[in-house]
Scaffold this motif. Structure first.
Motif, short mmCIF file in Angstrom:
data_model
loop_
_atom_site.label_atom_id
_atom_site.label_comp_id
_atom_site.label_asym_id
_atom_site.label_seq_id
_atom_site.Cartn_x
_atom_site.Cartn_y
_atom_site.Cartn_z
N GLU A 1 0.84 -1.15 -0.03
CA GLU A 1 0.09 0.09 -0.15
C GLU A 1 0.87 1.03 -0.03
O GLU A 1 0.35 2.31 -0.55
CB GLU A 1 -0.89 -0.13 1.31
CG GLU A 1 -1.91 1.23 1.49
CD GLU A 1 -3.22 1.06 0.29
OE1 GLU A 1 -3.76 2.02 0.14
OE2 GLU A 1 -3.38 0.04 -0.16
N ASP A 2 2.09 1.26 0.76
CA ASP A 2 2.70 2.41 0.89
C ASP A 2 4.28 1.83 1.26
O ASP A 2 4.26 0.76 2.03
CB ASP A 2 2.33 3.49 1.92
CG ASP A 2 2.82 4.63 1.67
OD1 ASP A 2 3.66 4.99 0.75
OD2 ASP A 2 2.47 5.54 2.55
N THR A 3 5.15 2.82 1.00
CA THR A 3 6.57 2.23 1.14
C THR A 3 7.28 3.65 1.99
O THR A 3 6.93 4.85 1.72
CB THR A 3 7.54 2.02 0.45
OG1 THR A 3 7.72 2.93 -0.77
CG2 THR A 3 6.90 0.64 -0.49
N LYS B 1 6.95 -1.37 -4.52
CA LYS B 1 6.37 -0.26 -4.88
C LYS B 1 4.93 -0.74 -4.52
O LYS B 1 4.48 -1.77 -4.62
CB LYS B 1 6.95 0.30 -6.49
CG LYS B 1 6.11 -0.88 -7.32
CD LYS B 1 6.47 -0.41 -8.83
CE LYS B 1 5.89 -1.39 -9.72
NZ LYS B 1 6.34 -2.79 -9.64
N LYS B 2 4.20 0.53 -4.69
CA LYS B 2 2.56 0.23 -4.33
C LYS B 2 2.07 -0.52 -5.37
O LYS B 2 2.55 -0.33 -6.64
CB LYS B 2 2.02 1.68 -4.39
CG LYS B 2 0.65 1.76 -4.13
CD LYS B 2 0.03 3.07 -4.15
CE LYS B 2 -1.60 3.05 -3.97
NZ LYS B 2 -2.13 2.36 -2.86
#
Length: 329
Positions: free
Chosen positions: A88-90, A98-99
């Protein structure tokens, strides 16, 4: 004004997630669903929207308080170790994913907390999910697959022609151990109930013992390696079917087994080794390769998230082939 309050309320709700926790040791009844903030992404973290979580004996052993020396007694605690999901997010320093990436992985064995709508993981706790397997299958791999790999990489070296006995082979570890041992050229004998016969046959077992009507300990065959996955074949019994120089592996050791193995290994050529699961990135990478090449991953029971208590009631008492998982929509 009312429209503004509704908008604020909606934003607050969007930043919340459901998570399964427990606030005291006990049976499945101590598990409860709660609403908590979605964890904030730190520099090296990856936020994952969870799709499936595997059910493991470690889950209920920790929840029951059997392993409090390792897990601690601080509450509340989450539950669940291995999982699959979508990035979902990094964090800014997490550059490998990555997303939108579909991943699977394993959290700290004694802390867990995978059974939630969102989790945080580090890059070395996850791997890209092979496209040819489902999220349920991916969640089923990390704990049992890593356990099987650890057995053959750190506890015993399997060579072509070695005779291996796997007791309780139709479960998760047995599923991977049987197939990996066969790939190494071993001659594998599996002990299962009637419902597991077809599965171990499909996994390549050379010999199958149905414990319902046959006692493998009364046979004439001797083994180089005995792996007990059912906790029903202690070393004291297994040694009668072990070769002079051989290895017995206990996969769910407690303090008693740790002490016993120490003294046995001092005086016996029949070695007593303990599996203490230590996840590693290289295990996830190897499991990815096995899955991509078509290794069998059987998920015989799938529970929706809201039936978490039923899942943890049935799975410890049931005789499931392969693995059981909980899915999160």
């Amino acid at each position: 004004m009312l429209r503004y309050l509704n908008k604020v309320s909606g934003n607050i709700k969007q930043n919340k997630m459901k998570k399964i926790i427990y606030s005291k040791f006990g049976g499945p009844e101590v598990l409860q669903i709660t609403e908590v903030p979605i964890p904030a992404v730190q520099e090296t973290n990856i936020l994952i929207k969870v799709k499936a979580v595997s059910i493991n004996p470690l889950d209920w052993k920790i929840r029951n308080g059997e392993m409090k020396l390792m897990s601690g007694s601080k509450f509340p605690k989450g539950i669940g170790i291995d999982f699959s999901g979508i990035v979902e997010d990094t964090g800014t320093a997490a550059t490998q994913y990555k997303k939108g990436d579909e991943v699977f992985g394993i959290l700290d064995v004694f802390k867990g907390e995978a059974l939630a709508e969102y989790i945080l993981a580090s890059e070395n706790e996850i791997a890209i999910k092979p496209s040819n397997i489902s999220f349920e299958q991916a969640a089923a791999m990390p704990v049992v697959g890593s356990a099987a790999l650890q057995i053959f990489k750190t506890l015993v070296k399997v060579e072509k022609g070695n005779e291996i006995l796997i007791n309780g082979a139709s479960g998760g570890i047995g599923m991977f151990a049987t197939q990996i041992a066969k790939m190494s050229g071993a001659i594998v004998t599996t002990v299962v109930g009637g419902s597991g016969i077809q599965a171990v046959k499909d996994w390549g077992a050379d010999f199958i013992v149905n414990y319902s009507n046959e006692d493998v300990l009364k046979g004439d065959k001797q083994y180089d390696v005995v792996i007990d996955l059912s906790a029903k074949m202690p070393f004291s019994k297994a040694k009668q079917v072990m070769k002079r120089s051989s290895t017995y592996i206990h996969t769910a050791p407690g303090p008693k087994e740790i002490i016993s193995s120490f003294f046995i290994n001092m005086f016996s050529s029949k070695k007593y080794k303990l599996l203490m699961l230590k996840p590693a990135p290289e295990y996830l990478a190897e499991l990815t390769g096995y899955a991509a090449s078509g290794i069998a991953i059987i998920v015989s029971k799938v529970y929706p998230f809201h039936l978490f208590e039923k899942a943890y009631t049935e799975v410890p008492n049931g005789k499931f082939i392969g693995k059981a998982v909980i899915t999160i929509d």
